[in-house]
Design a protein around this motif. Sequence first.
Motif, mmCIF file in Angstrom:
data_model
loop_
_atom_site.group_PDB
_atom_site.id
_atom_site.type_symbol
_atom_site.label_atom_id
_atom_site.label_comp_id
_atom_site.label_asym_id
_atom_site.label_seq_id
_atom_site.Cartn_x
_atom_site.Cartn_y
_atom_site.Cartn_z
ATOM 1 N N ASP A 33 0.818 -1.019 0.030
ATOM 2 C CA ASP A 33 0.087 -0.303 -0.083
ATOM 3 C C ASP A 33 0.826 1.472 0.037
ATOM 4 O OD1 ASP A 33 -2.178 -1.429 0.203
ATOM 5 O OD2 ASP A 33 -2.794 -1.258 2.059
ATOM 6 N N LYS B 43 2.077 1.743 -3.318
ATOM 7 C CA LYS B 43 1.185 2.199 -4.474
ATOM 8 C C LYS B 43 0.847 3.743 -4.062
ATOM 9 C CE LYS B 43 -1.259 -2.242 -5.203
ATOM 10 N NZ LYS B 43 -2.388 -3.008 -5.008
ATOM 11 N N GLN B 44 0.914 4.044 -3.133
ATOM 12 C CA GLN B 44 0.527 5.447 -2.653
ATOM 13 C C GLN B 44 1.726 6.359 -2.698
ATOM 14 O OE1 GLN B 44 -1.442 5.494 1.251
ATOM 15 N NE2 GLN B 44 -2.784 3.742 0.738
#
Length: 177
Positions: A150, A153-154
Motif C-alpha cells: 500500500d 502504491k501510494q
Amino acid sequence: MEKVVVGDRLKIECYKHNGLLDCINDEAIVLEVTEDYLIVANDHTKLTEHDGRSHRTREPAVLFFYKHDWFNVIGQLKEQGLFYYCNIATPYLIENKTIKYIDYDLDLRVFPDGGFRVLDRNEYKYHKKIMHYSDEIDQIVHYELGRLIDMKKQEKGPFTPNLVVNLYQRYKKMKKM
C-alpha cells in the motif's frame, strides 16, 4: 537502545528466526534519525554472507529501518533506474554500532517502472515450517507485506518521488567531509 547521530558509521547484521547470522553489511552512514525510523546509505560496501563468502554491492543504496514496522526498505540506484528491495523483517535495534534485525524471507521488489513482485514465498513457507514461525509471526508478516505494498502504491515513505535520490546526494556530501 544505543544512541546514534547523523554521520555515524554503522554495520548492519541480518539474522534468521533461529538466531543464526544471515549476512553482514560492512558500513552504512547515518543520514537521518527520528523516533520512528533510521535512514542510512552506503556505496559499494562489503557484504558477507552466512557461509563466509563476501562481495561488494554494485551500486549506491539508501536504507530505511523502522522501530515499529516489520519491514526495511533498500533504495538501489542502478544504471537502469531506481529499484527497491524490501525485506519483511522485525523492527531494528542497535547494539555496538550495529543495526540488527531478523529477516522473515518474504521480499518485495519494486522496479523503476513502478511494477513490483513479491519474492521468496517458497523460502518463507519452508522456513516457517522448519523454524516454527508462530501463527502470530505469520499474521504480522502478511499484514506488514500488505502495508508495504500500500505504501508503494501510494508513493509514501521511502517510495516518495525523489526521496532516495535526494538522500543519496546528502550521503555523497557527507562522504566528502
